[in-house]
Write a protein that holds these residues in place. Structure first.
Motif, PDB file in Angstrom:
ATOM      1  N   GLN A  63       0.837  -1.198   0.000  1.00  0.00           N
ATOM      2  CA  GLN A  63       0.000   0.000   0.000  1.00  0.00           C
ATOM      3  C   GLN A  63       0.878   1.257   0.000  1.00  0.00           C
ATOM      4  O   GLN A  63       0.613   2.199  -0.751  1.00  0.00           O
ATOM      5  N   LEU A  67       0.912   4.156  -2.884  1.00  0.00           N
ATOM      6  CA  LEU A  67       0.663   5.564  -2.576  1.00  0.00           C
ATOM      7  C   LEU A  67       1.837   6.434  -3.011  1.00  0.00           C
ATOM      8  O   LEU A  67       1.636   7.547  -3.510  1.00  0.00           O
ATOM      9  N   GLU A  68       3.054   5.927  -2.864  1.00  0.00           N
ATOM     10  CA  GLU A  68       4.234   6.664  -3.314  1.00  0.00           C
ATOM     11  C   GLU A  68       4.197   6.853  -4.837  1.00  0.00           C
ATOM     12  O   GLU A  68       4.484   7.935  -5.350  1.00  0.00           O
ATOM     13  N   LEU A  70       1.509   6.892  -6.697  1.00  0.00           N
ATOM     14  CA  LEU A  70       0.451   7.864  -6.994  1.00  0.00           C
ATOM     15  C   LEU A  70       0.937   9.289  -6.753  1.00  0.00           C
ATOM     16  O   LEU A  70       0.628  10.195  -7.536  1.00  0.00           O
ATOM     17  N   ASP A  71       1.706   9.502  -5.677  1.00  0.00           N
ATOM     18  CA  ASP A  71       2.257  10.833  -5.411  1.00  0.00           C
ATOM     19  C   ASP A  71       3.173  11.273  -6.547  1.00  0.00           C
ATOM     20  O   ASP A  71       3.157  12.431  -6.964  1.00  0.00           O
TER      21      ASP A  71
END
Length: 92
Positions: A63, A67-68, A70-71
């Motif tokens: 996860q 998220l990294e 997506l950033d």
């Protein structure tokens, strides 16, 4: 009343399709984009549920990595948008 701003990036080849859909339904482009965003989010949730059924739950490390990524994608969109505004300013 609280609001949340959502940025949706739409590929250029789909813009005409969105405009036609919006015009046919009498909806603004904003509403059309919001409806598409909700539909895509619902599809993504279905995909996540299916993946977890097939392969087990997502680990915290997986996860965090997602998220990294997506950033990084969000940062790239910001860079491209800023470059596009600079290019448009130069052309004007």
């Amino acid at each position: 009343m609280a609001t949340k701003k959502v940025t949706v990036t739409i590929p250029e080849d789909l813009l005409d399709e969105i405009r036609v859909d919006a015009a046919e339904r009498g909806l603004s482009a904003y509403v059309t984009e919001a409806l598409r965003f909700k539909r895509d989010r619902d599809r993504l949730r279905e995909l996540v549920d299916w993946l977890q059924e097939e392969h087990g739950p997502v680990t915290e490390d997986e996860q965090a990595a997602a998220l990294e990524e997506l950033d990084e994608l969000d940062a790239e969109h910001v860079r491209r948008r800023a470059a596009g505004k600079r290019d448009a300013g130069e052309a004007a």
